[in-house]
Design an enzyme around this catalytic site. Structure first.
Site, PDB file in Angstrom:
ATOM      1  NE  ARG A  62      13.618 -12.812  -2.836  1.00  0.00           N
ATOM      2  CZ  ARG A  62      14.321 -12.121  -2.143  1.00  0.00           C
ATOM      3  NH1 ARG A  62      15.230 -12.356  -2.485  1.00  0.00           N
ATOM      4  NH2 ARG A  62      13.949 -10.995  -2.708  1.00  0.00           N
ATOM      5  CB  CYS A  63      10.788 -22.047  -3.912  1.00  0.00           C
ATOM      6  SG  CYS A  63      10.501 -23.682  -4.166  1.00  0.00           S
ATOM      7  N   GLY A  64      12.249 -22.179  -7.413  1.00  0.00           N
ATOM      8  CA  GLY A  64      11.795 -22.781  -8.565  1.00  0.00           C
ATOM      9  C   GLY A  64      10.269 -23.238  -9.419  1.00  0.00           C
TER      10      GLY A  64
END
EC number: 1.11.1.12
Length: 236
Positions: free
Chosen positions: A110-112
């Site tokens: 769920r990281c950019g």
């Protein structure tokens, strides 16, 4: 009284500092003068005190502290000496990757940086896996709680959304008191300008065919930017 003498060697210039102002003190220590450069073969590292990357073997950190038996043993250790658990909880001895070039990455769902990194990692793996290249992905939830899922959820996400075929391992800590032994080793062998801590998701360590740490890349370095370094090690 403090005195200083300077000497040179193939590893750089060192100043020897002697403190004779106290009767019972004869402590001396070396202060290296470092010349900084960039690139896979010329990278000056600073970790846990002054250290230099040897011009003879770029993957070896030449430190100013005394080279004890323990330090020698640590220097001789490689990634191949570790056993880790895969995403299904099974033990995997990393000596199975002897003779292969490895890229070790701490991943998050769920990281950019997730989409670009997973996509590029999958592309590189597909391109070079038959030439002896492996990617070892270690999920980690320590950065913004961006890997909160179970191992089965992480596996489904990576394999379904990004068609990841490279090995994914058990979720680990990469910093703090519960740091996985493999990450303690990676950080101690490639402190560099990044310091001892992993800074964020998708930090990368490049490992040569002998299991030695060759280079460390910050999270903002994309997998495609590492491709030339991978090619050099595969050709070696």
């Amino acid at each position: 009284m403090v005195s200083m003498t300077t000497s040179s060697s193939s590893y750089g210039t060192f100043s020897t500092v002697v403190n004779s102002s106290r009767p019972n003190s004869s402590a001396t220590f070396l202060v290296p003068s470092l010349k900084f450069s960039t690139g896979i073969s010329n990278f000056a590292n600073l970790s846990n005190g002054f250290s230099l990357k040897s011009p003879i073997n770029p993957g070896f950190l030449f430190k100013s502290r005394p080279f004890t038996v323990q330090a020698r043993a640590a220097a001789e250790k490689t990634v191949h000496d570790f056993t880790v658990k895969d995403i299904d909880g099974k033990d995997v001895a990393l000596n199975k990757f002897k003779g292969k070039v490895m890229l070790i990455v701490n991943v998050a769902s769920r990281c950019g940086l997730t989409s670009s990194n997973y996509s590029e990692l999958s592309h590189l793996y597909e391109k070079y896996k038959t030439q002896g290249f492996e990617i070892l992905a270690f999920p980690c939830n320590q950065f913004g709680f961006q890997e909160p899922g179970s191992n089965s959820e992480i596996k489904q996400f990576a394999c379904t959304r990004f068609k990841a075929e490279f090995p994914i391992f058990d979720k680990v800590d990469v910093n703090g008191p519960s740091t996985a032994p493999i990450y303690e080793f990676l950080k101690s062998n490639a402190g560099g300008f990044l310091g001892g801590l992993i800074k964020w998701n998708f930090e990368k360590f490049l490992i040569d065919k002998k299991g030695k740490v060759v280079e460390r890349y910050p999270p903002t370095t994309s997998p495609f930017q590492i491709e030339k370094d991978i090619q050099k090690l595969l050709a070696a």
